[in-house]
Design a protein around this motif. Structure first.
Motif, mmCIF file in Angstrom:
data_model
loop_
_atom_site.group_PDB
_atom_site.id
_atom_site.type_symbol
_atom_site.label_atom_id
_atom_site.label_comp_id
_atom_site.label_asym_id
_atom_site.label_seq_id
_atom_site.Cartn_x
_atom_site.Cartn_y
_atom_site.Cartn_z
ATOM 1 N N ASP A 33 33.362 49.526 39.162
ATOM 2 C CA ASP A 33 32.011 49.072 38.799
ATOM 3 C C ASP A 33 30.954 49.756 39.659
ATOM 4 O O ASP A 33 29.890 50.138 39.169
ATOM 5 C CB ASP A 33 31.885 47.555 38.934
ATOM 6 C CG ASP A 33 32.658 46.809 37.846
ATOM 7 O OD1 ASP A 33 33.104 47.453 36.882
ATOM 8 O OD2 ASP A 33 32.811 45.584 37.989
ATOM 9 N N ALA A 34 31.246 49.924 40.949
ATOM 10 C CA ALA A 34 30.298 50.585 41.849
ATOM 11 C C ALA A 34 30.130 52.052 41.455
ATOM 12 O O ALA A 34 29.017 52.579 41.470
ATOM 13 C CB ALA A 34 30.778 50.479 43.298
ATOM 14 N N GLU A 35 31.234 52.709 41.071
ATOM 15 C CA GLU A 35 31.151 54.106 40.640
ATOM 16 C C GLU A 35 30.337 54.226 39.352
ATOM 17 O O GLU A 35 29.506 55.124 39.219
ATOM 18 C CB GLU A 35 32.553 54.685 40.427
ATOM 19 C CG GLU A 35 33.308 54.929 41.714
ATOM 20 C CD GLU A 35 34.753 55.332 41.470
ATOM 21 O OE1 GLU A 35 35.196 55.351 40.295
ATOM 22 O OE2 GLU A 35 35.447 55.634 42.453
ATOM 23 N N VAL A 36 30.572 53.316 38.413
ATOM 24 C CA VAL A 36 29.818 53.329 37.157
ATOM 25 C C VAL A 36 28.334 53.100 37.433
ATOM 26 O O VAL A 36 27.473 53.798 36.888
ATOM 27 C CB VAL A 36 30.372 52.272 36.170
ATOM 28 C CG1 VAL A 36 29.437 52.077 34.986
ATOM 29 C CG2 VAL A 36 31.762 52.663 35.709
ATOM 30 N N LYS A 82 39.935 47.222 42.957
ATOM 31 C CA LYS A 82 39.884 48.396 42.073
ATOM 32 C C LYS A 82 38.760 48.246 41.044
ATOM 33 O O LYS A 82 38.006 49.189 40.791
ATOM 34 C CB LYS A 82 41.242 48.548 41.363
ATOM 35 C CG LYS A 82 41.362 49.749 40.474
ATOM 36 C CD LYS A 82 42.761 49.795 39.865
ATOM 37 C CE LYS A 82 42.866 50.842 38.790
ATOM 38 N NZ LYS A 82 44.173 50.814 38.138
ATOM 39 N N LEU A 83 38.613 47.038 40.479
ATOM 40 C CA LEU A 83 37.530 46.795 39.521
ATOM 41 C C LEU A 83 36.163 46.941 40.179
ATOM 42 O O LEU A 83 35.244 47.529 39.599
ATOM 43 C CB LEU A 83 37.642 45.395 38.909
ATOM 44 C CG LEU A 83 38.703 45.179 37.853
ATOM 45 C CD1 LEU A 83 38.640 43.748 37.339
ATOM 46 C CD2 LEU A 83 38.557 46.154 36.709
ATOM 47 N N ARG A 140 46.483 40.596 42.687
ATOM 48 C CA ARG A 140 45.144 40.158 42.255
ATOM 49 C C ARG A 140 44.065 40.735 43.164
ATOM 50 O O ARG A 140 43.017 41.197 42.692
ATOM 51 C CB ARG A 140 45.067 38.632 42.208
ATOM 52 C CG ARG A 140 45.811 38.021 41.031
ATOM 53 C CD ARG A 140 45.528 36.538 40.907
ATOM 54 N NE ARG A 140 45.999 35.783 42.052
ATOM 55 C CZ ARG A 140 47.209 35.205 42.154
ATOM 56 N NH1 ARG A 140 48.068 35.286 41.148
ATOM 57 N NH2 ARG A 140 47.534 34.528 43.233
ATOM 58 N N ILE A 141 44.318 40.739 44.470
ATOM 59 C CA ILE A 141 43.345 41.285 45.426
ATOM 60 C C ILE A 141 43.140 42.777 45.171
ATOM 61 O O ILE A 141 42.003 43.258 45.093
ATOM 62 C CB ILE A 141 43.794 41.018 46.884
ATOM 63 C CG1 ILE A 141 43.698 39.525 47.197
ATOM 64 C CG2 ILE A 141 42.981 41.855 47.878
ATOM 65 C CD1 ILE A 141 44.394 39.116 48.479
#
Length: 146
Positions: A66-69, A61-62, A55-56
């Protein structure tokens, strides 16, 4: 257990499949944990730790994605803003518009010379028609024509 234990591929596949099948709520119940531990040859503690770590890593990874997007979107917006600024700087300053008639609007329409040569047409006035029952019985008042 030792730190950094890696489990056999088939064990990891079983746990990964459960995780992704339950991605909206990746928290196995006690019964799920007992079944996974028995099916994978692990202890319940190892299953707990595996899911906790998974989960961590998944959340990290999400967040990275999100930061890259967000960075890509910011870069695209900056490119659009730069393109708009560049395009608008090449335009001359805005001036109020004024009406300039075209040459054809300033010249008389075709046939105007012919019309000017013609004699004025006499205009005849139609006589007064009395309303019904209002004297004259709705007939043409010939006296108004004279």
């Amino acid at each position: 257990s030792t730190r950094g234990t890696s489990f056999p591929k088939n064990t990891t596949n079983i746990l990964e499949n459960w995780f992704h099948a339950n991605i909206n709520y990746p928290y196995p119940t006690d019964d799920d944990k007992a079944g996974l531990a028995a099916g994978c040859g692990m202890t319940v503690t190892q299953v707990n730790n595996w899911f906790s770590n998974k989960r961590i890593r998944y959340k990290r990874k999400l967040q990275l994605h999100d930061a890259e997007v967000a960075a890509d979107e910011k870069e695209k917006q900056e490119e659009r803003t730069h393109a708009i600024a560049k395009a608008s700087s090449s335009l001359s300053p805005l001036r109020p518009l004024r009406f300039v008639p075209s040459p054809s609007a300033m010249s008389p329409p075709p046939g105007a010379a012919y019309l000017q040569q013609q004699q004025p047409v006499e205009q005849h006035h139609v006589g007064h028609i009395s309303p019904p029952g209002g004297g004259g019985g709705g007939r043409l008042d010939h006296a108004a024509l004279a």
